[in-house]
Design an enzyme around this catalytic site. Sequence first.
Site, PDB file in Angstrom:
ATOM      1  N   ARG A  39       0.806  -1.216   0.000  1.00 42.77           N
ATOM      2  CA  ARG A  39       0.000   0.000   0.000  1.00 42.77           C
ATOM      3  C   ARG A  39       0.849   1.282   0.000  1.00 42.77           C
ATOM      4  NH1 ARG A  39      -3.411  -2.289   5.002  1.00 42.77           N
ATOM      5  NH2 ARG A  39      -1.520  -3.570   5.160  1.00 42.77           N
ATOM      6  N   LYS A  46       8.778  -1.344   3.166  1.00 44.14           N
ATOM      7  CA  LYS A  46       8.065  -0.348   3.974  1.00 44.14           C
ATOM      8  C   LYS A  46       8.847   0.080   5.218  1.00 44.14           C
ATOM      9  CE  LYS A  46       4.394  -1.512   6.410  1.00 44.14           C
ATOM     10  NZ  LYS A  46       2.966  -1.864   6.628  1.00 44.14           N
ATOM     11  N   GLY A 176      -7.200  -4.757  12.388  1.00 38.27           N
ATOM     12  CA  GLY A 176      -7.849  -5.913  13.005  1.00 38.27           C
ATOM     13  C   GLY A 176      -8.738  -5.419  14.144  1.00 38.27           C
ATOM     14  N   GLU A 193      -9.493  -9.827  11.381  1.00 43.03           N
ATOM     15  CA  GLU A 193      -8.878  -8.904  10.421  1.00 43.03           C
ATOM     16  C   GLU A 193      -9.950  -8.190   9.607  1.00 43.03           C
ATOM     17  OE1 GLU A 193      -5.479  -8.073  10.209  1.00 43.03           O
ATOM     18  OE2 GLU A 193      -5.790  -9.054  12.139  1.00 43.03           O
ATOM     19  N   LYS A 390      35.926  21.399   1.770  1.00 41.36           N
ATOM     20  CA  LYS A 390      35.775  19.950   1.694  1.00 41.36           C
ATOM     21  C   LYS A 390      37.058  19.324   2.218  1.00 41.36           C
ATOM     22  CE  LYS A 390      37.384  17.337  -1.107  1.00 41.36           C
ATOM     23  NZ  LYS A 390      37.989  16.650  -2.239  1.00 41.36           N
ATOM     24  N   ASN A 416      45.285  33.737   7.852  1.00 40.28           N
ATOM     25  CA  ASN A 416      44.286  34.541   7.150  1.00 40.28           C
ATOM     26  C   ASN A 416      44.194  34.042   5.721  1.00 40.28           C
ATOM     27  OD1 ASN A 416      42.566  37.119   6.939  1.00 40.28           O
ATOM     28  ND2 ASN A 416      43.948  37.206   5.178  1.00 40.28           N
ATOM     29  N   ARG A 479      53.173  37.362 -10.121  1.00 36.61           N
ATOM     30  CA  ARG A 479      52.172  37.963 -10.994  1.00 36.61           C
ATOM     31  C   ARG A 479      52.898  38.887 -11.960  1.00 36.61           C
ATOM     32  NH1 ARG A 479      49.986  41.109  -5.732  1.00 36.61           N
ATOM     33  NH2 ARG A 479      51.463  42.839  -5.796  1.00 36.61           N
TER      34      ARG A 479
END
Length: 539
Positions: A39, A46, A176, A193, A390, A416, A479
């Site tokens: 059901r 279930k 039942g 039942e 992560k 930092n 850089r």
Amino acid sequence: MSRMLATEIPMGKKQVNSDRQGKIAGLAVVVMAAGLGKRMCSKQAKVLHRVAGQAMVLYSVGLGLRVAGDRVAVVVGHHADLVRQVIDRATSGMSGEAAIAIVEQREQLGTGHAVLQSRPVFAVGKRGAPSNYLILNGDTPLLQESTVRELLRVHGENHATVTVLTAVLEDSSGYGRVVRAHSTEQGVARIVEDRDANAEERAIREINVGTYVVDGEFLFSALEKLDPSNAQGEYYLTDIVHLAEQSGRHVAAVVLDNPDEGLGVNTRRQLAEAEQVVRQQIRERWLDAGVTMIDPASTWIDATVTIGKDTVLYPHVTLEGTTVIGEDCVLRSSARLTNCIVGNGVEILDHCLFTDSHIEDDAHLGPFVHLRPGVVVRKKAKVGNFVEMKKTDLGEGSKANHLSYLGDTTIGKGVNIGAGTITCNYDGVQKFQTVIGDGVFLGSDTQLIAPVTVGARAIIAAGTTVTEDVPEDALVIARVAQVNRAGWAARRRALQDRTSPEALKVKRDAKSARQASDVSRLTKKQPSVSKGKQAKKRK
Ligand code: UD1
Ligand code: CA
């Protein structure tokens, strides 16, 4: 809470004794969890559907362990391996005593047949046969321990052979029905039942919850006598009630005061109903334990979560799995934590998502922080605005406050991490580690190409791409050197106005340059061509 309706019998020799932890001597537990649950319209068994984040079967198993200690058998069938895994995982952290016997019911021939499968588990060995069995459906997550203890008490007091838990419902359809011997003050005659009931029986509003205490000597001999000639062709456990009554034994019953507790989950609607009830119970438990919730209705706490005193939860906080929150924490709106450990005095601002991570005392996180599995944020560290981490250990007092990705990284104390720092931990094939020593200062927009180590107290200039290890106390700049062209920008601006003298001059210059090049092309000596080629050309 529950109330006893069966005839009172003074305490006798069959009283149940419990030890200091409340485990009842001589009691065994059988949990029925083999059904598919058609059901539910689900691919999943279930009993694996979750209520407040915990598989339904674990509610029954947990209850069994609390009242009976180590004599617990679970009957599995549909998706047996998965159900077994879920139970193993949930009980693995418990003391050795808590071993649970899993038995398989290969064909689901009914609840009576299910319980019969557990017989070998309790076969008389060193410990002697159980004096009573507590039998639980695997789909009644709202059942309370106090009710089960009351059921056991009534069973003992009444010298009953079978004691059933019942509830009186407005709408008893599907369950039942409990057929009383003569009046409700008498014992129970049988359980019929839903599908086998006649119109008169269907009108009965007292239902069988699916929780039973059965005498140890009676249970298996009765199960052997079950007859599957009924509407479902199944061996009904519930038929042992009639068998007991017929042979002149006493069947007692306890009626639930709060019938909601007897909810059996057969459909998704009932699953949603159970979810609401359990969530509310959990909220009330933590409110009573000293946790503040600004808006309890929007606060979601799984059954397996722990929260310390004086912690404040703002609206829409979700705490899942094995999460443990310490004392004096503040969790602002829309934070979701799954399987996280959070120390004391931690502040988590709005819109954070943390999974499988550990946050130490007095750390400060958010808003908009994403912690993926394997993160440790040490004491007093700060993680802020749009930072993703992560498998990273951020040291005590270190800060990563803006717009960063930190993966597979160990960061020391007092570091930092500048805005926009990125650990380039993945080369498309493998992942590599980054190590940043104590007291390092990373300027904004630093990229660290892993594997790489930055020595303690080094300073990385903003915009640097670190490709090689950096010694302690060094300054690193990598850089392109800056070039200043005086007046360049003003000249470009002037050119953008097409009518300006500068623009007209450029236009004139360009025109004369074009003309000059045309003249030079026309006056250029033609290249000499060989006779052979000329001949070909003429053809
Ligand atoms: C059962 C009771 C019913 C009661 C209701 C309460 C029987 C015959 N009926 O009905 O009187 O009102 O519970 O919720 O017992 N299971 C097995 N093996 C099987 C069949 C079932 O292990 O062969 C397990 C299921 O996984 C479930 C439990 O037993 O955990 C109950 O089965 P279910 O099919 O839900 O029984 P109900 O029809 O609800
Ligand atoms: Ca059921």
